[in-house]
Design a protein around this motif. Structure first.
Motif, PDB file in Angstrom:
ATOM      1  N   ASN A  95      38.731  32.254  36.325  1.00 15.22           N
ATOM      2  CA  ASN A  95      37.554  33.031  35.906  1.00 15.22           C
ATOM      3  C   ASN A  95      38.027  34.197  35.066  1.00 15.22           C
ATOM      4  O   ASN A  95      38.894  34.961  35.486  1.00 15.22           O
ATOM      5  CB  ASN A  95      36.803  33.586  37.126  1.00 15.22           C
ATOM      6  N   PRO A 140      46.219  38.028  43.461  1.00 17.20           N
ATOM      7  CA  PRO A 140      44.884  38.637  43.380  1.00 17.20           C
ATOM      8  C   PRO A 140      44.382  38.746  41.940  1.00 17.20           C
ATOM      9  O   PRO A 140      45.164  38.599  40.997  1.00 17.20           O
ATOM     10  CB  PRO A 140      45.084  40.019  43.986  1.00 17.20           C
ATOM     11  N   PRO A 141      43.097  39.026  41.786  1.00 12.32           N
ATOM     12  CA  PRO A 141      42.563  39.227  40.439  1.00 12.32           C
ATOM     13  C   PRO A 141      43.252  40.408  39.763  1.00 12.32           C
ATOM     14  O   PRO A 141      43.640  41.372  40.433  1.00 12.32           O
ATOM     15  CB  PRO A 141      41.081  39.558  40.670  1.00 12.32           C
ATOM     16  N   GLN A 158      40.872  36.036  37.270  1.00 19.17           N
ATOM     17  CA  GLN A 158      40.899  35.656  38.689  1.00 19.17           C
ATOM     18  C   GLN A 158      41.121  34.149  38.800  1.00 19.17           C
ATOM     19  O   GLN A 158      40.409  33.367  38.154  1.00 19.17           O
ATOM     20  CB  GLN A 158      39.560  36.022  39.322  1.00 19.17           C
ATOM     21  N   TRP A 159      42.079  33.763  39.601  1.00 21.07           N
ATOM     22  CA  TRP A 159      42.321  32.330  39.834  1.00 21.07           C
ATOM     23  C   TRP A 159      41.735  31.945  41.177  1.00 21.07           C
ATOM     24  O   TRP A 159      41.915  32.657  42.169  1.00 21.07           O
ATOM     25  CB  TRP A 159      43.816  32.026  39.834  1.00 21.07           C
ATOM     26  N   GLU A 160      41.069  30.832  41.209  1.00 18.34           N
ATOM     27  CA  GLU A 160      40.542  30.293  42.472  1.00 18.34           C
ATOM     28  C   GLU A 160      40.826  28.800  42.512  1.00 18.34           C
ATOM     29  O   GLU A 160      40.216  28.043  41.755  1.00 18.34           O
ATOM     30  CB  GLU A 160      39.023  30.508  42.548  1.00 18.34           C
ATOM     31  N   LEU A 188      36.589  43.125  41.544  1.00 19.01           N
ATOM     32  CA  LEU A 188      36.677  41.950  42.407  1.00 19.01           C
ATOM     33  C   LEU A 188      37.502  42.319  43.633  1.00 19.01           C
ATOM     34  O   LEU A 188      38.387  43.173  43.560  1.00 19.01           O
ATOM     35  CB  LEU A 188      37.322  40.785  41.646  1.00 19.01           C
ATOM     36  N   SER A 210      47.801  37.339  36.852  1.00 22.23           N
ATOM     37  CA  SER A 210      47.049  37.048  38.068  1.00 22.23           C
ATOM     38  C   SER A 210      47.575  35.774  38.731  1.00 22.23           C
ATOM     39  O   SER A 210      47.678  35.694  39.948  1.00 22.23           O
ATOM     40  CB  SER A 210      45.558  36.906  37.742  1.00 22.23           C
ATOM     41  N   ARG A 236      43.026  43.225  36.592  1.00 20.01           N
ATOM     42  CA  ARG A 236      42.251  43.874  35.531  1.00 20.01           C
ATOM     43  C   ARG A 236      43.219  44.510  34.550  1.00 20.01           C
ATOM     44  O   ARG A 236      44.109  45.256  34.940  1.00 20.01           O
ATOM     45  CB  ARG A 236      41.339  44.959  36.114  1.00 20.01           C
ATOM     46  N   MET A 239      41.386  43.309  43.773  1.00 19.53           N
ATOM     47  CA  MET A 239      41.840  43.377  42.385  1.00 19.53           C
ATOM     48  C   MET A 239      42.989  44.366  42.194  1.00 19.53           C
ATOM     49  O   MET A 239      42.986  45.454  42.759  1.00 19.53           O
ATOM     50  CB  MET A 239      40.658  43.794  41.520  1.00 19.53           C
TER      51      MET A 239
END
Lengths: 740, 326, 197
Positions: A198, A257-258, A191-193, A28, A252, A260, A31
């Motif tokens: 997500n 940022p996302p 991932q936060w939006e 992403l 995160s 991993r 990331m």
């Protein structure tokens, strides 16, 4: 008809060209990477943790510890979290490599380096590092959630019946820590939006995982979306949410940022499930003609300090045979070990090792062929439920297997078959696995472009379920497989059954079957009500479907394609849901799958490693949806169980409780060269009592009985009865010195 | 992994100069062992000297029949002449690791690989090899894989190389170079027993580089084999292995080498087994006596006592194969 | 994140319903460039990857595997253990199969690397890929890239390969689903070996 044909997996092109996307492949924008730091003791508490060096290392964005991890929401028990303690919740250490910190950095190399700079001071406490050491604490399990099986079953006075039996076996069987060891490490990308989360994760159950993730993070479930389309092997270790997923999500949220977080191979071995060590004490009594009189099955497995997790090894003794007196007792003993996870095949795998070995020992005590002993105790109904099995072709499996194997060439005595320096032995065992029913939902859409699609949240873990579900839907709608797609592995889709416990074919398959029937019926209704349709006015039950076309059963040339029907009516898609309700199963029956294993081993007297040179297996699983994927899965399951039997063990250091072998170099899963001929067949008889499509699960029954068949063959070859797995060369080394 | 300076010299002189100048330097060749040690923080060099650009990858037959194998020849080496002259070497190489690893692993690196003791490879355990004086967790741990010969109270790890066992049986030497010049070290003296200094793994000084392995001229070596017992059929380290070389003349064994792998902190030569063979015909009774002799003086623990039987078995298997060939 | 790029639809027969699996890796390729500021310890290496020259700035600690996956954006080679013990990361290095997790990217300036993504000729699958598909030489697919590349490397190493040699010479590639029987058959088929070959 597509069911029953050996079609190629629908995701095959992406798997051979490297385009198939697994969790750790998800990239992403922006990331960053997280690495977990694990405890270097197995019991005690964390006295101090110094993260300053790590925090000032290049690229480091955050270091999470118990001091600064955000407060978790809910309780682990309410959420059915994998253990009764959220990650980093306190300073207590209950097992080796327990996460004590998470380092987040711009690159993987920076995070891994900084993880090594986290300095931890521990206060060690006495450790319980083996099941033997834990036995004084053995107790009847206190279930953390709903009990799944009884801890005590007592029918017909087993002790007296055993004492009065003409022939007896009284033996203890042991299995070690076994690991799932999927080649794909557990991984999460979070991932936060705008307050929504997500999650891409290695998961066998995205909806189940979402409930836990959302609950622990205090976010409404509909603000969390979990994806898991392709899983790189699971075998049960991706059935739940492990600490790393929650930690990636909070990391995160903290850094922006996302994130991993891919676990290391060591972490997969130490902290992502295993089957715990088990000791089973079997007492089996029979009449002189082999008729079973009593089984007493006492089982004790290691369990984590914080909760009881009993392994249902008593399943075979409580469901296989017509035994008038049964005593089955389940106990657990407290060890410093991480949370176990269902491992292919829970309960029945180790349980049948003990029961199948004891039956073999009994056959020698009786001087009776072990296959004949099993035939004499065959049972057409579930002995405790007193219901007939919905479909049991075990006798046919025995007959076909014995014939294909050449069982009649077996010498009756052990240590009687020799080929040069090889001792040769034959062994067999039965296989049985209860067939579960679990809630599952799917939709099937017939689209106006001539295609169709299945939508359900199932993950493809390698079993071929995407393909077989499409086959079910294709036959149900009459749209050919080549025009079918499947959308899967996403919580925005209807909830499938989890892909463990052999649930996909039976439960999710039934949901797809019903959805396909419903979609076809809805389209048929549209057609018969449409004056412009050639099918106008027909009763719906006089309309058939095939090749993407609806037609009059009595005049097949009369009809039209779904595409024409939908376009003319300006309908983009006919979408219908199917739901499998486990409570609606046929209550007259008990449900299971069955099989028989016959195996040949060879053991060289100079290099005494067991080689499984030939294995014949026959299974009765109802209808076989796809013989190509089914045969592959069966062969794979046999090898999986053969590895557990011969070479796999995760070893805990007796002094410290640390795992000594958390690597593929030491945890020996089978390699190509270990695999001999494996002949798999099916006694195919659709089981419509079990599920409307007539098929049942396959993934687990294939492993059951393999352990016993091999151990029995080893005894037959050498006269050495190995009751503790794995049967490594050390356990047969004395053959070297015994006269040829 | 700690970061390091990376250099890839083009000549041996340049390489050994770098080693001399940087006391914290490590040599990387195939990397098949070192990379994992770096990743796990077990080796933390300040410099990495990549020797892959040095050539040193040829097999050259010397006048008189000896052969020199460049230190950077890969373990996948497929040289029919080597196979004829030294079957034990080729068999040992093929019994080691996997094809992918053999394609990278070099002769020099294979000899210098670290022990495969899990207590050495997992930083959370105490290990005298990693940290002198720290103690040896393996002594009170799971010892199924550990040594039965040549141990000390400070270390019971086994040397993992198959190739080194064959080289020992062939009386091979390694050629090493430093800024001070070159020297030859017998493979028999390359690896050190742990004694009180288990951290001193081998006789190489830290600024020395192996440039070649030299095998003496035949015909000794041509009648040889390698047998390996392990937990699975392939891609596993030895539980016990035997390299056997015999020279039979006039119906009796004139000379032999019986060397063992997987049972000692270094490739282990059994002179007792060789004695049992000397001057005797290679028959069942003599093979049995040699196999038995090979286990003499083993010091076992409860978990690894089985290795005595395995040693007996692999030696018997190797000698039986050689008898059947002759 | 848009719905279209995230939903992974698996298609039968190559029809376009929703987004295909390949979308994920397209995303991977475009997302990687420039996400990481290069620290001054980075070194420049030039690799020929699947026939295309790629200049990369790498941390000297970066494995060849991580460079391929995270910088070149080729995620076919997998990280199964990062310890050289599973074979999922197998690539061809100058034509020979090697484990890309056990070597550092910085060591391969000027080398040629072939990954599973580089085996096909245009739209035509490599015969080994086709054989794995036809004979169901996998289940979960995670080890498959490594198996296929390893098998291609094996045939190059041993043009006279016999069927009976396949298991030993493929033992560096673990398949936990244990599709070993089918993998063997696929390799034998791609190599043109009969039952006795």
């Amino acid at each position: 008809m597509s069911i029953g044909t050996p079609i190629t997996r629908i995701e095959a092109p992406s798997k051979v060209n490297g385009q198939a996307v697994y969790t750790a492949d998800v990239q992403l924008p922006g990331m960053v990477h997280a690495v977990m730091v694990g405890s270097t003791i197995a019991a005690g508490r964390l006295r101090a943790i110094d993260t300053r060096a790590a925090e000032s290392a290049p690229g480091v964005l955050a270091v999470l510890t118990h001091r600064n991890v955000p407060r978790w929401h809910g309780t682990p028990d309410d959420l059915h979290y994998v253990e009764p303690r959220f990650p980093l919740a306190d300073t207590e250490i209950h097992y080796h490599d327990q996460c004590v910190a998470v380092v987040v950095a711009t690159t993987r190399e920076q995070a891994a380096y900084a993880a090594g700079l986290v300095a931890v001071e521990y206060e060690a406490r006495p450790v319980v590092a083996s099941l033997d050491a834990a036995l004084p604490t053995a107790h009847e399990p206190v279930w953390r959630f709903e009990p799944l099986f009884p801890s005590v079953v007592e029918v017909g006075g087993p002790k007296e019946a055993f004492a009065g039996s003409a022939a007896k076996v009284d033996a203890e069987y042991r299995t070690p820590y076994h690991s799932h060891a999927p080649i794909e490490p557990n991984a999460t990308v979070a991932q936060w939006e705008r307050g929504r989360l997500n999650i891409h994760k290695t998961s066998q159950d995205v909806h189940g995982d979402r409930r836990i993730i959302a609950g622990a993070l205090g976010v409404p479930a509909d603000h969390v979306r979990v994806w898991s389309t392709l899983v790189g092997g699971a075998f049960g270790n991706k059935t739940t949410v492990w600490p790393h997923t929650l930690l990636a999500a909070v990391a995160s949220r903290q850094v922006g940022p996302p994130v991993r977080l891919v676990t290391t191979r060591k972490q997969v071995f130490t902290g992502h499930g295993h089957q715990p060590p088990i000791i089973q004490h079997l007492r089996v009594g029979a009449d002189a003609d082999g008729t079973l009189r009593a089984i007493i099955h006492e089982t004790t497995n290691g369990t984590p300090i914080l909760f009881d997790d009993p392994e249902p090894t008593i399943s075979p003794s409580a469901s296989m045979y017509a035994v008038p007196a049964l005593g089955a007792y389940v106990r657990v003993a407290d060890m410093h070990m991480p949370a176990p996870a269902l491992l292919r095949t829970p309960g029945d795998g180790p349980g049948m090792f003990a029961v199948g070995s004891a039956m073999d020992e009994l056959s020698y005590a009786l001087n009776l062929d072990p296959l004949e002993l099993r035939r004499r105790n065959h049972l057409a109904h579930h002995p405790l439920k007193r219901k007939p099995w919905s479909g049991k072709q075990l006798l046919d499996c025995y007959a076909l297997g014995a014939e294909r194997f050449g069982w009649d060439r077996r010498a009756p005595r052990p240590r009687a078959m020799r080929d040069g320096d090889d001792w040769v032995g034959f062994g067999m065992s039965s296989a049985q696995r209860l067939e579960p029913h679990t809630a599952a939902t799917a939709t099937v859409a017939i689209l106006d472009d001539g295609t169709a699609e299945v939508r359900t949240s199932i993950a493809e873990i390698g079993t071929g379920n995407l393909t077989t579900l499409v086959q079910i839907a294709a036959d149900g709608t009459g749209v050919p497989v080549r025009r079918f797609g499947i959308v899967s592995g996403d919580t925005d889709l209807p909830e499938a059954a989890p892909t463990h416990g052999s649930r996909s074919t039976g439960s999710t398959g039934t949901a797809v079957h019903l959805a396909a029937q419903n979609a076809r019926l809805a389209a048929t209704r549209l057609a018969v009500a449409d004056p412009r349709s050639p099918l106008h006015g027909l009763p719906t039950d006089r309309v058939g479907a095939a090749d993407g076309r609806l037609f009059a059963v009595d005049a097949p040339e009369r009809g039209e394609s779904y595409q024409d029907l939908l376009r003319r009516n300006h309908v983009k898609a006919v979408t219908e849901e199917g739901h499998h309700d486990p409570n609606a199963k046929n209550q007259q029956f008990a449900f299971a799958t069955f099989g028989a294993h016959f195996t040949e081993v060879r053991i060289n007297r100079n290099v005494p490693r067991v080689r499984v040179t030939r294995h014949v297996a026959v299974f009765a699983i109802g209808r076989v949806l796809n013989p190509k994927t089914a045969r592959n899965q069966a062969q794979g399951g046999i090898v999986f169980a053969a590895g557990q039997t011969l070479s796999e063990q995760l070893t805990q250091d007796p002094a410290t409780g640390l795992f000594v072998t958390p690597a593929f170099t030491d945890y020996h899963v089978p390699v190509h060269a270990d695999v001999g001929e494996i002949d798999v067949s099916f006694v195919e008889e659709p089981d419509y009592n079990a599920h409307p499509h007539g098929a049942k699960g396959l993934g687990e029954v294939v492993c059951v009985g393999v352990h016993a068949a091999i151990a029995n063959a080893v005894y037959h070859a050498t006269g050495i009865r190995v009751r503790e797995l794995p049967i490594t060369p050390d356990k047969l080394a004395r053959l070297v010195r015994e006269s040829g | 992994m700690r970061t390091f300076d990376y250099t890839s010299p083009r000549t041996v002189d340049e390489a050994v100069r770098l080693l001399a100048d940087h006391p914290g330097a490590d040599v990387i060749a195939g990397g098949t062992d070192l990379v994992t040690l770096l990743r796990d923080g077990i080796r933390t060099p300040t410099h990495l000297v990549d020797v892959n650009g040095l050539g040193l990858d040829e097999v050259s037959w010397q006048p008189g029949g000896a052969v020199r194998i460049g230190a950077l020849c890969r373990n996948a080496i497929d040289d029919p002449a080597l196979g004829r002259a030294y079957p034990v070497l080729v068999k040992a190489l093929r019994a080691g690791a996997s094809p992918q690893i053999r394609n990278r692993a070099t002769f020099g690196g294979n000899l210098l690989q670290s022990v495969r003791c899990p207590y050495f490879r997992l930083p959370e355990f105490a290990c005298n090899r990693r940290t002198p004086g720290a103690g040896c967790a393996a002594l009170h741990g799971d010892s199924r894989h550990h040594a039965i010969f040549g141990t000390s109270e400070n270390c019971i790890a086994v040397h993992p190389s198959d190739c080194a066992v064959a080289l020992l049986a062939l009386d091979a030497h390694v050629l090493v170079q430093s800024t001070r010049g070159t020297r030859r070290i017998p493979v028999a003296e390359l690896h050190r027993l742990p004694g009180r200094t288990p951290h001193e793994e081998h006789a190489l000084r830290r600024d020395e580089l192996i440039t070649a392995v030299e095998l003496p001229a035949g015909p000794f070596g041509a009648h040889s084999t390698y047998v390996k017992a392990r937990d699975r059929a392939s891609f596993a380290f030895a539980l016990a292995s035997a390299a056997a070389v015999v020279a039979v003349r006039g119906g009796v064994v004139r000379r032999s080498r019986i060397c063992l792998g997987g049972v000692a902190p270094k490739p282990w030569r059994s002179t007792a087994a060789e004695e049992a063979l000397r001057g005797r015909p290679l028959d069942d009774a003599v093979i049995e006596a040699a196999a038995d002799a090979a286990t003499r003086d083993a010091q076992t623990r409860p978990d690894n006592a089985y290795k005595v039987d395995l040693v007996h078995g692999v030696v018997r298997q190797a000698l039986t194969e050689l008898r059947e060939q002759s | 994140m848009s719905e279209g790029t995230n939903r992974r639809t698996v298609l039968a027969g190559g029809l376009t319903v929703g987004a295909g699996l390949a979308v994920g890796s397209t995303l991977a390729r475009t997302a990687t460039a420039g996400t990481t500021p290069a620290p001054n310890t980075r070194r420049s290496v030039s690799l020929v990857v699947n026939g295309t020259r790629r200049r990369l700035e790498v941390d000297p600690r970066t494995s060849l595997l991580d460079a391929l996956r995270d910088q070149v954006g080729l995620t076919g080679a997998k990280k199964g253990c990062d310890q050289g013990a599973c074979g999922a990361c197998t690539v061809l290095l100058n034509g020979r199969r090697v484990l890309s997790c056990l070597t550092l990217a910085v060591m391969h300036d000027g080398d040629e690397v072939t990954t599973v993504e580089g085996l096909a000729s245009g739209d035509r699958r490599h015969p080994m890929q086709q054989a794995f598909m036809d004979l169901d030489g996998f289940q979960c697919g995670f080890c498959t890239s490594g198996q296929i590349v390893s098998a291609v490397g094996l045939l190059a190493e041993k043009p006279d390969l016999r069927r009976a040699e396949i298991p030993e010479l493929m033992s560096g590639n673990l398949c936990r689903c244990a599709a070993y029987c089918n993998i063997r058959d696929a390799i034998a088929t791609a190599a043109g070996l009969g039952e006795d070959g």
